[in-house]
Design an enzyme around this catalytic site. Structure first.
Site, mmCIF file in Angstrom:
data_model
loop_
_atom_site.group_PDB
_atom_site.id
_atom_site.type_symbol
_atom_site.label_atom_id
_atom_site.label_comp_id
_atom_site.label_asym_id
_atom_site.label_seq_id
_atom_site.Cartn_x
_atom_site.Cartn_y
_atom_site.Cartn_z
ATOM 1 N N HIS A 491 17.285 -15.540 -46.655
ATOM 2 C CA HIS A 491 17.087 -14.161 -47.098
ATOM 3 C C HIS A 491 18.352 -13.334 -46.932
ATOM 4 O O HIS A 491 18.361 -12.352 -46.202
ATOM 5 C CB HIS A 491 15.911 -13.537 -46.344
ATOM 6 C CG HIS A 491 14.587 -14.062 -46.800
ATOM 7 N ND1 HIS A 491 13.861 -14.987 -46.085
ATOM 8 C CD2 HIS A 491 13.869 -13.803 -47.921
ATOM 9 C CE1 HIS A 491 12.741 -15.272 -46.740
ATOM 10 N NE2 HIS A 491 12.717 -14.570 -47.851
ATOM 11 N N ASN A 492 19.412 -13.740 -47.604
ATOM 12 C CA ASN A 492 20.595 -12.891 -47.649
ATOM 13 C C ASN A 492 20.764 -12.392 -49.083
ATOM 14 O O ASN A 492 19.886 -12.611 -49.926
ATOM 15 C CB ASN A 492 21.819 -13.642 -47.091
ATOM 16 C CG ASN A 492 22.086 -14.945 -47.824
ATOM 17 O OD1 ASN A 492 21.982 -15.005 -49.054
ATOM 18 N ND2 ASN A 492 22.429 -15.981 -47.071
ATOM 19 N N SER A 493 21.848 -11.737 -49.357
ATOM 20 C CA SER A 493 21.917 -11.044 -50.643
ATOM 21 C C SER A 493 21.985 -12.014 -51.822
ATOM 22 O O SER A 493 21.750 -11.616 -52.960
ATOM 23 C CB SER A 493 23.093 -10.070 -50.671
ATOM 24 O OG SER A 493 24.309 -10.771 -50.724
ATOM 25 N N THR A 494 22.289 -13.265 -51.553
ATOM 26 C CA THR A 494 22.287 -14.224 -52.657
ATOM 27 C C THR A 494 20.862 -14.426 -53.178
ATOM 28 O O THR A 494 20.640 -14.551 -54.380
ATOM 29 C CB THR A 494 22.889 -15.564 -52.204
ATOM 30 O OG1 THR A 494 24.139 -15.305 -51.575
ATOM 31 C CG2 THR A 494 23.091 -16.491 -53.375
ATOM 32 N N HIS A 495 19.904 -14.439 -52.261
ATOM 33 C CA HIS A 495 18.512 -14.531 -52.700
ATOM 34 C C HIS A 495 18.153 -13.307 -53.548
ATOM 35 O O HIS A 495 17.522 -13.433 -54.602
ATOM 36 C CB HIS A 495 17.574 -14.655 -51.494
ATOM 37 C CG HIS A 495 16.130 -14.424 -51.819
ATOM 38 N ND1 HIS A 495 15.395 -15.265 -52.633
ATOM 39 C CD2 HIS A 495 15.282 -13.421 -51.464
ATOM 40 C CE1 HIS A 495 14.161 -14.797 -52.756
ATOM 41 N NE2 HIS A 495 14.070 -13.672 -52.060
ATOM 42 N N HIS A 531 14.229 -5.875 -52.884
ATOM 43 C CA HIS A 531 12.930 -6.352 -52.410
ATOM 44 C C HIS A 531 12.944 -7.031 -51.040
ATOM 45 O O HIS A 531 11.898 -7.151 -50.408
ATOM 46 C CB HIS A 531 12.273 -7.268 -53.447
ATOM 47 C CG HIS A 531 12.709 -8.695 -53.313
ATOM 48 N ND1 HIS A 531 13.920 -9.132 -53.777
ATOM 49 C CD2 HIS A 531 12.106 -9.774 -52.736
ATOM 50 C CE1 HIS A 531 14.051 -10.426 -53.495
ATOM 51 N NE2 HIS A 531 12.965 -10.835 -52.871
ATOM 52 N N ASP A 532 14.102 -7.482 -50.562
ATOM 53 C CA ASP A 532 14.145 -8.084 -49.222
ATOM 54 C C ASP A 532 15.193 -7.420 -48.329
ATOM 55 O O ASP A 532 15.650 -8.016 -47.357
ATOM 56 C CB ASP A 532 14.448 -9.589 -49.324
ATOM 57 C CG ASP A 532 13.179 -10.431 -49.445
ATOM 58 O OD1 ASP A 532 12.109 -9.963 -49.006
ATOM 59 O OD2 ASP A 532 13.250 -11.548 -49.990
ATOM 60 N N ASP A 654 10.538 -13.987 -57.451
ATOM 61 C CA ASP A 654 10.788 -14.147 -56.015
ATOM 62 C C ASP A 654 10.718 -15.606 -55.569
ATOM 63 O O ASP A 654 11.428 -16.008 -54.657
ATOM 64 C CB ASP A 654 9.761 -13.304 -55.246
ATOM 65 C CG ASP A 654 10.101 -13.189 -53.767
ATOM 66 O OD1 ASP A 654 11.287 -13.364 -53.415
ATOM 67 O OD2 ASP A 654 9.185 -12.918 -52.966
ATOM 68 N N GLN A 706 8.096 -28.999 -49.598
ATOM 69 C CA GLN A 706 8.296 -28.503 -50.961
ATOM 70 C C GLN A 706 7.113 -28.875 -51.863
ATOM 71 O O GLN A 706 6.657 -28.063 -52.664
ATOM 72 C CB GLN A 706 9.602 -29.065 -51.544
ATOM 73 C CG GLN A 706 10.844 -28.418 -50.951
ATOM 74 C CD GLN A 706 10.980 -26.948 -51.354
ATOM 75 O OE1 GLN A 706 10.854 -26.595 -52.514
ATOM 76 N NE2 GLN A 706 11.208 -26.084 -50.376
HETATM 77 C C1 LIG Z 1 23.526 -16.967 -47.481
HETATM 78 O O1 LIG Z 1 23.311 -18.025 -46.576
HETATM 79 C C2 LIG Z 1 24.066 -19.195 -46.845
HETATM 80 C C3 LIG Z 1 23.690 -20.222 -45.794
HETATM 81 O O2 LIG Z 1 22.426 -20.735 -46.045
HETATM 82 C C4 LIG Z 1 25.521 -18.905 -46.814
HETATM 83 O O3 LIG Z 1 26.263 -20.059 -47.137
HETATM 84 C C5 LIG Z 1 25.845 -17.808 -47.805
HETATM 85 O O4 LIG Z 1 27.196 -17.466 -47.733
HETATM 86 C C6 LIG Z 1 24.989 -16.587 -47.522
HETATM 87 N N1 LIG Z 1 25.195 -15.628 -48.556
HETATM 88 C C7 LIG Z 1 25.430 -14.348 -48.299
HETATM 89 C C8 LIG Z 1 25.642 -13.454 -49.468
HETATM 90 O O5 LIG Z 1 25.451 -13.904 -47.172
#
Ligand SMILES: *[C@@H]1O[C@H](CO)[C@@H](O)[C@H](O)[C@H]1NC(C)=O
Ligand SMILES: *[C@@H]1O[C@H](CO)[C@@H](O)[C@H](O)[C@H]1NC(C)=O
Ligand SMILES: *[C@@H]1O[C@H](CO)[C@@H](O)[C@H](O)[C@H]1NC(C)=O
Ligand SMILES: *[C@@H]1O[C@H](CO)[C@@H](O)[C@H](O)[C@H]1NC(C)=O
Ligand SMILES: *[C@@H]1O[C@H](CO)[C@@H](O)[C@H](O)[C@H]1NC(C)=O
Ligand SMILES: *[C@@H]1O[C@H](CO)[C@@H](O)[C@H](O)[C@H]1NC(C)=O
Ligand SMILES: *[C@@H]1O[C@H](CO)[C@@H](O)[C@H](O)[C@H]1NC(C)=O
Length: 758
Positions: A491-495, A531-532, A654, A706
């Site tokens: 759940h970081n900004s990539t999600h 949303h997160d 999501d 999964q």
């Molecule tokens: C999100 O987490 C992954 C590790 O699972 C990491 O490699 C990635 O850099 C992180 N993305 C952000 C935008 O923080």
């Protein structure tokens, strides 16, 4: 020796009921059973034949026995064990004289009395002594005494206490319960009875049953039949029309049980009633249908009253394996019942039933409760971990949330003009489902949300809609992205960027576009972005168990989702420079805000099945019906329908990972597993309940988890979404990915990828 009575001394026996003992009463048992060993405390200064006799009597009766020699040790021993019976040696008044024994079950105090002739009975009774026993060192005499006490006072006390539990049960049960005296005077009705009949208990208690208005729908001889039966002491069971206070008749399933008192005489009648569907008894028939038995708890009643007032009592599903069953059940069962009722009803009823159908299709009457008896521990844990709000909170175990927003202040603004050509080029692919968000994550140095957001919001004309400058949007995106935790593996900004990407993709689908307005699109894009936000990398269950500040703030309900929605608005309006809403008028803001909050809250999994089945019933079904009869394929563009579509859209966006190309799907599976592993690690470290035990890094099979996730949550939802939005490529990826996990699982591989060939 200095006995006040002729020859023998007094022993004082105190019956003490400690508060710590619990009691279980088996339903068929005539009286309360003592499900533990009765404990006896002997307070004797010296060992003699009398104390020996009690000791052996306890042994014979199967009671546990302690002996205390001094007042101090008696108190200590009592506080430890809370004996039910205390025998105090009153023969040697110089040693022990109970001046007062407090009956609060909290302490026992023995005092020496000034020398005195004879203990008079009354003060002793007041002090809590219930019996006097004349010195007799025969074991049988002592045994008889103890047994009498057990069967007399002790059981009585327990019965009284059991009564409390029984009344508590009555007050809370769903059946209506009425207790009358032998001559039919109402003595008790429970709250369910009050609700069902519309009376307040004050209006009923003390009244004779015959005084109350009767329904004219019963067969004339029914009351006589019932009376004859119960007067013989037999139970009567059947269907009865009662008249509510409002005058309406209500058909009930009734059971009347006579209560036999002393001497075999009937003392009371207990009537247990529940409302009944009067249309050919269908509800009950369905309940008997084994194929759906597991779907029912006990209640599923529709009550149709005479003047077309339709009330839904319970549509209460206790579902172990819902999935399709819920949807199937709703259509083929409840809705069929209503349709059948409509056919045979006057117009007014039919119209009312239409409304019921509408309610059933669109409101929140049902929400499955998943029992945890499923065979599959992965599904179980996912369900427990994602769909429940946690076990009971443990006290004193505060999980301190990282409230450190300093990150956001550190963020250095970039200007859009600075977008490096490589990133700009990458973003040209953004319209494809197969877009590789991980490459963007790397190229943007972990700021995929800002860059992708700029591109997508611009394409959708969000700035124009909000009448805000691009600089404001940029600043807002940076602010939001800064409040995602980079330390979360999932759940970081990539999600968030990934969900935004899926949202934009869905919004471009013809069917979706034609059903939504621009405000809906803007709301969806903003909701996906936020949303997160500030997700702590832990599930709701965890936060509830840990007693986190947020769980307390939101009463353990949709904790994270509420926080994401609330924080998003707090952050946005805090500073004018990043307030994308600052130029829209108040009404528009309110509408937009509503839509955004609703979508963010829809991502909460506890209501997953509810959202999906509403979508199917209100959107997919009517469309299919229209398609059969005409060439137009659009349903009414009502606000309610748009709401359901938006919820479904963000829910699918999501959890779209399993529908992404295989490589992306594998990476996401790795990230989410790692985040769950970290949670399990922390739960173990902090001694919290482990909410998803299968997500243990030492034992977890990622393929299995999964597979369960796809089976349980994904397949049906995406089938329904595909039927609406037409997404064949997603379904193809899903099937490929599913086979990939199946294949790994068959090879007993627990990791993300097959082992390299040796
Ligand atoms: C999100 O987490 C992954 C590790 O699972 C990491 O490699 C990635 O850099 C992180 N993305 C952000 C935008 O923080
Ligand atoms: C509990 O003990 C206090 C202290 O002596 C006494 O005054 C009170 O009446 C007792 N309460 C009950 C319920 O027995
Ligand atoms: C003691 O109890 C036994 C049995 O109950 C009885 O037979 C006997 O008479 C009693 N003795 C005295 C002294 O009361
Ligand atoms: C029980 O339910 C099944 C599946 O919905 C249906 O095919 C069958 O006819 C039902 N049986 C009865 C007795 O209603
Ligand atoms: C908050 O952030 C500052 C600066 O990044 C850091 O020094 C501090 O330790 C953080 N506090 C917490 C509670 O994480
Ligand atoms: C847009 O916002 C500006 C203020 O920034 C305002 O002057 C203008 O009237 C707004 N335009 C519309 C169409 O609301
Ligand atoms: C939590 O519950 C309390 C008491 O029922 C209520 O006053 C409060 O509004 C609730 N808070 C939320 C966020 O639902």
């Amino acid at each position: 020796s200095q006995s006040p009575a002729s020859g023998g001394g007094w022993l004082l026996i105190l019956i003490f009921l400690s508060t710590v003992t619990t009691l279980l009463v088996p339903p068929s048992h005539p009286g309360p059973s003592l499900c533990f060993f009765l404990q006896v405390l002997l307070v004797f200064a010296k060992e003699d034949s009398q104390s020996d006799a009690f000791w052996w009597a306890c042994d014979r009766a199967g009671f546990r026995c302690n002996i205390a020699r001094t007042p101090e040790s008696a108190i200590e021993c009592f506080l430890d064990k809370h004996h039910e019976i205390i025998v105090i040696d009153g023969r040697h008044s110089r040693y022990f004289e109970p001046e007062k024994v407090y009956g609060n079950n909290s302490f026992l105090s023995l005092h020496r009395l000034p020398d005195q002739e004879e203990p008079s009975v009354l003060p002793l009774l007041c002090a809590g002594f219930s019996r006097r026993f004349v010195e007799n060192s025969s074991v049988s005499a002592c045994y008889n005494e103890l047994i009498q006490i057990e069967h007399g006072e002790v059981r009585c006390q327990f019965k009284l206490r059991a009564c409390n539990s029984v009344f508590t049960a009555l007050e809370h049960c769903q059946e209506a319960v009425e207790i009358t005296s032998e001559d039919h005077i109402i003595q008790y009705v429970n709250p369910s009875f009050e609700r069902m009949m519309g009376y307040h208990k004050g209006e009923l208690i003390g009244k004779e049953l015959t005084e109350l208005p009767k329904s004219d729908k019963n067969r004339a001889d029914l009351l006589d039949t019932i009376n004859t039966c119960i007067k013989k002491g037999k139970e009567w069971q059947g269907i009865y029309y009662a008249r509510k206070k409002s005058g309406d008749s209500i058909q009930q399933d009734v059971k009347i049980v006579p209560v036999i008192g002393q001497g075999g005489k009937i003392r009371h009648f207990v009537a247990i009633k529940r409302p009944r569907m009067d249309n050919n008894n269908q509800v009950n028939e369905i309940k008997k249908n084994k194929s759906h038995e597991h779907l029912y708890n006990t209640e599923s009643h529709l009550v149709v009253t005479r003047n077309a007032e339709v009330s839904l009592c319970f549509v209460c599903f206790n579902v172990q394996r819902c999935k399709r069953d819920i949807i199937t059940l709703l259509e083929t069962q409840v809705i069929n019942i209503i349709n059948a009722a409509q056919e045979s009803s006057p117009v007014t009823v039919a119209e009312a039933l239409d409304r019921v159908l509408e309610i059933l299709r669109t409101t929140e009457l049902y929400s499955p409760q998943l029992a945890s008896k499923d065979d599959d521990p992965h599904t179980n844990d996912l369900v427990g971990g994602l769909m429940s709000d946690g076990l009971r909170r443990l006290s004193g175990n505060e999980y301190v949330f990282n409230k450190n927003l300093s990150q956001s202040q550190l963020a250095i603004p970039v200007t859009l003009n600075d977008i490096p050509p490589s990133i700009a080029e990458m973003l040209n692919d953004e319209e494809h489902w197969e877009f590789n968000i991980l490459e963007l994550e790397a190229a943007t140095h972990k700021r995929p949300l800002t860059y992708l957001g700029l591109k997508i919001f611009t394409t959708f004309g969000v700035c124009d809609f909000l009448n805000c400058s691009e600089a404001t949007l940029r600043s807002w995106l940076q602010l939001i992205e800064a409040n995602y935790h980079s330390s979360n593996s999932y759940h970081n900004s990539t999600h968030a960027a990934d969900v935004l990407h899926a949202t934009a993709y869905f919004l471009r689908k013809e069917r979706v576009k034609s059903h939504l307005e621009q405000l809906d699109e803007v709301a969806a894009l903003i909701a996906a972005t936020v949303h997160d936000v500030d997700h702590p990398g832990r599930t709701n269950s965890f936060l509830c168990n840990a007693g986190s500040e947020l769980a307390i703030l939101y009463n353990d309900t949709a904790v994270l989702e509420s926080h994401h929605a609330a924080l998003a608005f707090q952050l946005t309006v805090r500073d004018s420079k990043s307030n994308i809403f600052k130029n829209i008028d108040r009404n528009q803001f309110r509408t937009l805000r509503q839509a955004i909050i609703d979508m963010v809250l829809a991502t909460e999994m506890t209501r997953h099945f509810e959202h999906v089945s509403k979508f199917v019933n209100s959107i997919n079904k009517p469309i299919a019906a229209i398609e059969e009869t005409s060439t137009s394929t659009n349903i009414r563009n009502s606000p309610e329908n748009r709401l359901l579509i938006k919820r479904m859209l963000i829910k699918c966006a999501d959890v779209a990972n399993p529908c992404r190309p295989l490589e992306l799907c594998i990476e996401w599976a790795g990230r989410i597993s790692e985040e769950y592993f970290a949670q399990t690690d922390e739960e173990k470290r902090q001694g919290l309940p482990v909410v998803m035990p299968v997500f243990d890094r030492n034992t977890c099979s990622v393929p299995k988890s999964q597979i369960s996730f796809i089976d349980y949550f994904i397949t049906d939802m995406f089938d329904a979404w595909d039927a609406f939005a037409s997404l064949p490529n997603l379904i193809e990826h899903l099937s490929e990915n599913y086979n990939y996990w199946k294949n790994l699982d068959e090879r007993k591989c627990k990791s993300l990828r097959p082992p390299p060939p040796s």
